[in-house]
Design a protein around this motif. Structure first.
Motif, PDB file in Angstrom:
ATOM      1  N   CYS A  53       9.312  24.136 -25.445  1.00 33.59           N
ATOM      2  CA  CYS A  53      10.049  23.698 -24.264  1.00 33.59           C
ATOM      3  C   CYS A  53      11.433  23.233 -24.683  1.00 33.59           C
ATOM      4  O   CYS A  53      11.599  22.640 -25.754  1.00 33.59           O
ATOM      5  N   GLY A  54      12.438  23.460 -23.854  1.00 32.97           N
ATOM      6  CA  GLY A  54      13.800  23.052 -24.144  1.00 32.97           C
ATOM      7  C   GLY A  54      14.014  21.548 -24.060  1.00 32.97           C
ATOM      8  O   GLY A  54      14.994  21.020 -24.570  1.00 32.97           O
ATOM      9  N   ASP A  55      13.081  20.827 -23.433  1.00 37.53           N
ATOM     10  CA  ASP A  55      13.157  19.372 -23.346  1.00 37.53           C
ATOM     11  C   ASP A  55      12.581  18.786 -24.630  1.00 37.53           C
ATOM     12  O   ASP A  55      11.393  18.922 -24.895  1.00 37.53           O
ATOM     13  N   GLU A  56      13.402  18.150 -25.441  1.00 35.29           N
ATOM     14  CA  GLU A  56      12.973  17.642 -26.735  1.00 35.29           C
ATOM     15  C   GLU A  56      11.909  16.555 -26.638  1.00 35.29           C
ATOM     16  O   GLU A  56      11.238  16.255 -27.617  1.00 35.29           O
ATOM     17  N   MET A  57      11.720  15.969 -25.467  1.00 35.11           N
ATOM     18  CA  MET A  57      10.706  14.932 -25.272  1.00 35.11           C
ATOM     19  C   MET A  57       9.357  15.532 -24.857  1.00 35.11           C
ATOM     20  O   MET A  57       8.371  14.828 -24.765  1.00 35.11           O
ATOM     21  N   CYS A  68       7.384  25.887 -18.737  1.00 33.54           N
ATOM     22  CA  CYS A  68       6.726  25.079 -19.760  1.00 33.54           C
ATOM     23  C   CYS A  68       5.291  24.788 -19.319  1.00 33.54           C
ATOM     24  O   CYS A  68       5.030  24.483 -18.150  1.00 33.54           O
ATOM     25  N   SER A  69       4.357  24.844 -20.270  1.00 28.13           N
ATOM     26  CA  SER A  69       2.943  24.607 -19.970  1.00 28.13           C
ATOM     27  C   SER A  69       2.650  23.134 -19.664  1.00 28.13           C
ATOM     28  O   SER A  69       1.622  22.825 -19.075  1.00 28.13           O
ATOM     29  N   GLU A  70       3.537  22.224 -20.032  1.00 27.31           N
ATOM     30  CA  GLU A  70       3.313  20.797 -19.817  1.00 27.31           C
ATOM     31  C   GLU A  70       4.130  20.240 -18.658  1.00 27.31           C
ATOM     32  O   GLU A  70       3.592  19.604 -17.772  1.00 27.31           O
ATOM     33  N   CYS A  71       5.438  20.463 -18.666  1.00 21.51           N
ATOM     34  CA  CYS A  71       6.308  19.825 -17.666  1.00 21.51           C
ATOM     35  C   CYS A  71       6.774  20.789 -16.564  1.00 21.51           C
ATOM     36  O   CYS A  71       7.340  20.349 -15.572  1.00 21.51           O
ATOM     37  N   GLY A  72       6.570  22.079 -16.734  1.00 23.59           N
ATOM     38  CA  GLY A  72       6.954  23.050 -15.718  1.00 23.59           C
ATOM     39  C   GLY A  72       8.423  23.471 -15.752  1.00 23.59           C
ATOM     40  O   GLY A  72       8.852  24.252 -14.913  1.00 23.59           O
ATOM     41  N   ARG A  73       9.173  22.962 -16.716  1.00 24.94           N
ATOM     42  CA  ARG A  73      10.607  23.284 -16.824  1.00 24.94           C
ATOM     43  C   ARG A  73      10.773  24.798 -17.027  1.00 24.94           C
ATOM     44  O   ARG A  73       9.991  25.435 -17.701  1.00 24.94           O
ATOM     45  N   THR A  74      11.840  25.352 -16.463  1.00 24.11           N
ATOM     46  CA  THR A  74      12.146  26.769 -16.652  1.00 24.11           C
ATOM     47  C   THR A  74      13.024  26.935 -17.883  1.00 24.11           C
ATOM     48  O   THR A  74      13.573  25.977 -18.404  1.00 24.11           O
ATOM     49  N   LYS A  75      13.183  28.173 -18.335  1.00 23.95           N
ATOM     50  CA  LYS A  75      13.964  28.471 -19.538  1.00 23.95           C
ATOM     51  C   LYS A  75      15.416  28.021 -19.406  1.00 23.95           C
ATOM     52  O   LYS A  75      16.036  27.631 -20.364  1.00 23.95           O
ATOM     53  N   SER A  76      15.972  28.096 -18.215  1.00 23.70           N
ATOM     54  CA  SER A  76      17.403  27.788 -18.059  1.00 23.70           C
ATOM     55  C   SER A  76      17.691  26.315 -18.038  1.00 23.70           C
ATOM     56  O   SER A  76      16.995  25.447 -17.884  1.00 23.70           O
TER      57      SER A  76
END
Length: 76
Positions: A53-57, A68-76
């Protein structure tokens, strides 16, 4: 823990491993859906193909749907 004996969850979007009860430690998917133990070099290929995931946290990995499988964030 015997790292060579562990079995990864069959869901490629999940970061869990199969537990002693026959289910994934993260998502609960049953062992019967798990792939057979692959050779270590095949396992490493699968791990190298995963995109974090692009979110370092976040501890999730990007799924085939681009989320993302955990937070749902998209690639962008």
């Amino acid at each position: 823990m015997d790292w060579e004996a562990r079995v990864l969850c069959p869901d490629e979007c999940c970061v869990g491993i199969m537990g002693g009860d026959g289910h994934c430690t993260e998502c609960g998917k049953p062992l019967k859906d798990a792939p057979q133990k692959a050779k270590p070099e095949e396992d490493s290929d699968d791990l190298e193909d995963r995109i974090l995931c692009g979110d370092e946290m976040c501890i999730g990995i990007m799924g085939p749907d681009g989320r993302c499988s955990e937070c749902g964030r998209t690639k962008s």
